[in-house]
Design a protein around this motif. Structure first.
Motif, short mmCIF file in Angstrom:
data_model
loop_
_atom_site.label_atom_id
_atom_site.label_comp_id
_atom_site.label_asym_id
_atom_site.label_seq_id
_atom_site.Cartn_x
_atom_site.Cartn_y
_atom_site.Cartn_z
N TRP B 278 58.12 19.86 45.99
CA TRP B 278 57.45 19.85 47.22
C TRP B 278 56.10 19.03 47.17
O TRP B 278 55.26 19.19 46.17
CB TRP B 278 56.79 21.33 47.62
CG TRP B 278 57.91 21.80 48.44
CD1 TRP B 278 59.21 22.38 47.71
CD2 TRP B 278 58.05 22.09 49.93
NE1 TRP B 278 60.16 22.83 48.66
CE2 TRP B 278 59.51 22.81 49.93
CE3 TRP B 278 57.47 21.84 51.01
CZ2 TRP B 278 60.01 23.01 51.29
CZ3 TRP B 278 57.77 22.48 52.23
CH2 TRP B 278 59.07 23.03 52.29
N PRO B 281 49.76 19.47 49.22
CA PRO B 281 48.89 18.77 50.35
C PRO B 281 47.66 18.35 49.27
O PRO B 281 46.96 19.10 48.62
CB PRO B 281 48.68 20.09 50.94
CG PRO B 281 49.80 21.12 50.86
CD PRO B 281 50.24 20.78 49.44
N ASP B 298 56.18 19.01 65.61
CA ASP B 298 57.48 19.44 64.74
C ASP B 298 58.42 19.87 65.91
O ASP B 298 58.26 21.15 66.16
CB ASP B 298 56.93 20.30 63.62
CG ASP B 298 58.14 20.68 62.62
OD1 ASP B 298 59.13 19.86 62.55
OD2 ASP B 298 58.13 21.54 62.50
N THR B 342 57.96 14.61 64.02
CA THR B 342 58.67 14.78 63.02
C THR B 342 60.15 14.23 63.04
O THR B 342 60.77 13.97 62.16
CB THR B 342 58.60 16.12 62.38
OG1 THR B 342 59.11 16.88 63.41
CG2 THR B 342 57.38 16.69 61.81
N ARG B 354 59.52 17.11 56.85
CA ARG B 354 58.36 17.52 57.83
C ARG B 354 56.95 17.56 57.39
O ARG B 354 56.19 17.00 57.88
CB ARG B 354 59.04 18.78 58.50
CG ARG B 354 60.32 18.58 59.51
CD ARG B 354 60.60 19.90 59.73
NE ARG B 354 62.29 19.88 60.06
CZ ARG B 354 62.56 19.61 61.33
NH1 ARG B 354 61.75 19.70 62.22
NH2 ARG B 354 63.83 19.75 61.55
N THR B 355 56.82 18.36 56.37
CA THR B 355 55.44 18.35 55.88
C THR B 355 54.73 17.32 55.37
O THR B 355 53.51 16.91 55.62
CB THR B 355 55.21 19.44 54.88
OG1 THR B 355 56.02 19.26 53.78
CG2 THR B 355 55.80 20.90 55.51
N ASN B 359 51.46 15.16 56.47
CA ASN B 359 50.38 15.01 55.28
C ASN B 359 50.01 13.65 55.22
O ASN B 359 48.95 13.23 54.49
CB ASN B 359 50.87 15.69 54.20
CG ASN B 359 50.72 17.27 54.06
OD1 ASN B 359 49.97 17.73 54.91
ND2 ASN B 359 51.24 17.90 53.19
N SER B 372 54.49 23.20 65.52
CA SER B 372 56.04 23.49 65.36
C SER B 372 56.60 24.28 66.29
O SER B 372 55.97 25.23 66.77
CB SER B 372 56.12 24.08 63.78
OG SER B 372 57.65 24.06 63.64
N VAL B 469 56.66 25.71 56.80
CA VAL B 469 56.08 24.48 57.17
C VAL B 469 54.78 24.70 57.29
O VAL B 469 53.87 23.62 57.13
CB VAL B 469 56.68 23.97 58.47
CG1 VAL B 469 58.21 23.38 58.31
CG2 VAL B 469 56.90 24.88 59.69
N GLY B 472 52.95 24.05 53.93
CA GLY B 472 53.13 22.79 53.17
C GLY B 472 52.18 21.84 54.00
O GLY B 472 51.98 20.51 53.29
N VAL B 473 51.58 22.09 55.08
CA VAL B 473 50.86 21.18 55.56
C VAL B 473 49.18 21.29 55.31
O VAL B 473 48.65 22.49 55.41
CB VAL B 473 50.91 20.91 57.30
CG1 VAL B 473 52.37 20.40 57.52
CG2 VAL B 473 50.80 22.39 58.06
N SER B 477 47.46 24.67 61.71
CA SER B 477 48.75 24.56 61.96
C SER B 477 49.20 25.69 62.55
O SER B 477 48.63 27.02 62.33
CB SER B 477 49.71 24.33 60.86
OG SER B 477 49.59 25.44 59.97
#
Lengths: 201, 531
Positions: B278, B281, B298, B342, B354-355, B359, B372, B469, B472-473, B477
């Motif tokens: 992954w 970030p 997203d 996305t 997506r993430t 980023n 999202s 998600v 991961g950003v 969010s």
């Protein structure tokens, strides 16, 4: 002076009786209590490995009203083995709730393939149906995962985290939302509406 | 024993008692010097900076803010001024003018040194303006000279949790946290939190929270005491006070009265390790987060991943894509925000991708906001309604460690200089993450409020979860569940253009509201930003 041989004979007799009784008792014990399995190293003491006994377990199901988990208690036979007990508890979860206001959280054709304990973490390996037959949605996914995590952490002694695997593999998510890459702790914070009469998870 | 005495007198030829006295005096002097130096330094920097947009506004100078270029424009009469954040010159009627100190973002507001501001406004307005005028014009000036030496309330930040609202009150005081007195008095739907002997900095403005617990917070200077008037949603709220040092602050947890009994302790479990494939970030420095230009939308699921399925055959992936496209259109029409999707059609995009898109959406850096869009599903087909989720920190919010970490972000933002950056780099991501949680919760509650206004379905409230998600950003969010596709009536609604349109409108309104709040924190009131 004359009484001395008599005394000796008495002592000898008593010793013989005691030896006999001990020997008889030992035999009796060995017959009544099953001996150790060939593989186990546990001595065959009467206190070890009690047969499965009926116990009360707490299961968490989805409450349609509050979108939270609610507990339901039932009695089931649990033994001393973690894997077996997990299988029993998961099959009760799959069987579903008795209360009509609650709903099942696990796809009915999903199976538990294996379970093992690593310290305070319980690893549960499910068949692919847990993922492929899941109906989706954030709420649905959260309820499935946390009904499993909360239920097992509550009923299996010494477990504080649960890792879910599918067909032996780590998965990102079940239905695209909740992160399953790490073991999860029981969650009470997002279920703010959980009824207060149930025990702490 | 006598031997010991002999040895010690051999080792220390100077009389031990005298040495102790000298050492004590020296350390007292040292501490005094340090304290004096610190307060001098504070007074020095404090007196010098003013919030530029505030001063401009009070003199009737028009301002416009171009976040993408980090550029602030001022206009008055025939004159126009352009200032780029971080540079030590400005363009006055097209000609460069050197500054004594660069224009910076301090405490989240565009700030200029007092001498520079005095020169600039004198030229701009065509008359002699003295520094005192600038200071009194800057209602949100960093610190007035008369305030130095007082115990101060410097700034307030909040985080909305589903079952509590946390206010983090940053203070400056000579005494330690133990000596600070905080009184909480409740009357009806108002909590009055008083800090006896404290001054409220004028830059601490009243603000609305509008979550499930607190409506608004109003800072008031009440004679010699500073008071926060907190208006709660329900009558009667519980107030729990924690005091912390390094940096000095008071943390107030506000809960509805009845929720206290429900509190269950949660075992702490923070795990930062992520699977290596992954994209980690990239931490961004707070100074870079001074503009709101890019939003990532997203559309949940897509392609072979159909998402949840309705009884009547409606697929989640189709609904989310349509709402995402409608939202993009609304934002592009109504704001100057850049929108990145996305996915733009029915294709499978992995969660990782997506993430990754989010980023690097803002010229290779993380975007400013991630939304999202999803539709929900439940085993019980009777369940209906909409929800907004933001990331969970997987830690009991009442844990002291969380409060400590949350505040470190503020300390970091306030100082905002390179020395601090260097010192904090290893834990920067944690700090940034906590800042994102604060802003994500703000966004989640705004989304929920806007949906409640436009969708005539059940408001299921805001919740926190460890969604992949969102984890991961590297930006604030939210994940929005617009309705239950598993319910027949909602499935029918989700099919209509009207419902999808209203959902998109709600999200667009929340983005606009969020952007305005973000910019007003920088010192720009709503509407002064570039349209």
């Amino acid at each position: 002076m004359r009484k001395r041989p008599l005394q000796i004979a008495f002592v000898v007799l008593w010793t013989a009786v005691v030896i006999l009784l001990v020997g008889f008792g030992w035999r009796l014990l060995r017959e009544l209590v099953p001996g150790p399995e060939p593989t186990t190293v546990v001595p065959p003491l009467p206190s070890v490995a009690p047969p499965p006994s009926e116990q009360e377990i707490t299961l968490y199901f989805a409450d349609g009203e509050t979108l939270a988990l609610r507990s339901e208690k039932r009695r089931t036979r649990l033994g001393s083995e973690t894997a077996g007990n997990c299988a029993t508890i998961i099959s009760e979860l799959i069987r579903g709730p008795r209360s009509p206001t609650l709903s099942s959280t696990i796809p009915s054709d999903a199976q538990l393939l294996g379970a093992y304990q690593l310290g305070d973490t319980l690893v549960l390996d499910f068949s692919r149906e847990l993922q492929t037959n899941h109906s989706g949605g954030s709420a649905g996914e959260l309820l499935t995962v946390y009904s499993i995590v909360n239920t097992l952490a509550e009923n299996i002694h010494g477990i504080s985290r649960v890792q879910i695997l599918v067909e032996g593999n780590e998965v990102e998510t079940l239905a695209g939302h909740l992160d399953l890459r790490e073991p999860l702790s029981p969650n009470t914070t997002w279920m703010t509406d959980m009824s207060s009469e149930q025990p702490k998870v | 024993m006598p031997r010991g005495r002999e040895r010690s007198s051999l080792l220390f030829p100077v009389n031990l008692k005298r040495l102790t006295v000298i050492l004590m005096l020296a350390s007292v002097a040292g501490i005094a010097c340090f304290v004096a130096g610190e307060s001098f330094a504070q007074a020095g920097t404090a007196r010098e900076n003013v919030v530029l947009p505030e001063v401009a506004r009070s003199f009737g100078v028009a301002t416009s803010w171009m976040p993408a270029d980090r550029k602030l424009s001022l206009a008055y009469g025939d004159h126009d001024v352009e200032i780029v954040i971080g540079t030590d010159y400005l363009m006055f009627d097209g000609k460069p003018l050197e500054l004594l100190a660069p224009v910076v973002v301090l405490d989240g507001a565009v700030s200029m040194s007092l001498p520079d501001a005095t020169t600039l406004f004198s030229r701009l307005l065509g008359r002699d303006i003295n520094p005192a005028e600038i200071l009194s014009a800057s209602s949100a000036s960093r610190q007035h000279s008369d305030i130095v030496g007082h115990d101060l309330i410097k700034s307030i930040r909040y985080i909305s949790y589903p079952d509590l609202t946390r206010l983090i009150i940053n203070i400056a005081a000579i005494r330690g946290s133990d000596a600070i007195e905080v009184n909480c008095v409740r009357s009806g739907g108002t909590l009055r939190v008083t800090f006896p002997g404290f001054r409220m900095l004028q830059s601490v403005a009243p603000f609305d929270i509008g979550d499930a617990i607190v409506r608004s917070v109003e800072p008031v200077q009440d004679g010699t005491d500073a008071t926060l008037v907190i208006r709660t949603v329900a009558e009667g709220g519980e107030c729990e006070v924690q005091k912390h040092d390094d940096p000095l602050r008071v943390v107030l947890d506000i809960r509805p009265t009845d929720s206290l009994a429900k509190r269950t302790p949660l075992t702490r479990s923070v795990s930062t390790s992520r699977s290596s494939e992954w994209t980690e970030p990239v931490p961004i420095l707070p100074d870079q987060r001074i503009s709101f230009t890019t939003v990532v939308i997203d559309a949940g699921h897509g392609g072979k991943d159909v998402g949840a399925r309705g009884r009547d055959g409606l697929l989640e992936k189709d609904v989310t894509l349509d709402i995402a496209l409608k939202l993009k259109e609304l934002l592009e029409r109504g704001t100057n925000v850049k929108v990145v999707l996305t996915r733009t059609d029915d294709q499978f995009v992995s969660l990782k991708e997506r993430t990754a898109i989010a980023n690097r959406a803002k010229n290779g850096s993380p975007a400013d906001l991630f939304i999202s869009i999803h539709t929900n599903s439940h085993a019980s087909t009777a369940v209906t309604g909409f929800e907004a989720y933001y990331i969970s920190d997987a830690v009991d919010p009442s844990a002291e460690a969380t409060a400590a970490m949350e505040n470190a972000v503020i300390a970091f933002e306030n100082e905002g200089n390179e020395a601090v950056e260097a010192r904090l780099t290893p834990i920067l991501w944690d700090l940034q993450f906590t800042e994102f949680i604060s802003e994500s919760s703000e966004m989640a509650f705004m989304v929920q409020r806007e949906m409640a206004e436009r969708l005539s379905t059940q408001d299921r409230g805001v919740r926190q979860a460890q969604f992949i998600v969102l984890a991961g950003v590297a930006m604030p969010s939210v994940l929005v569940e617009v309705g239950f596709i598993s319910n027949r009536i909602e499935e029918t609604r989700l099919k209509t253009d009207d419902f999808r349109g209203r959902a998109a409108e709600a999200l667009a309104a929340a983005v606009t509201d969020y952007k305005n709040r973000f910019e007003s924190r920088l010192g720009f009131s709503n509407g002064t930003s570039n349209p």
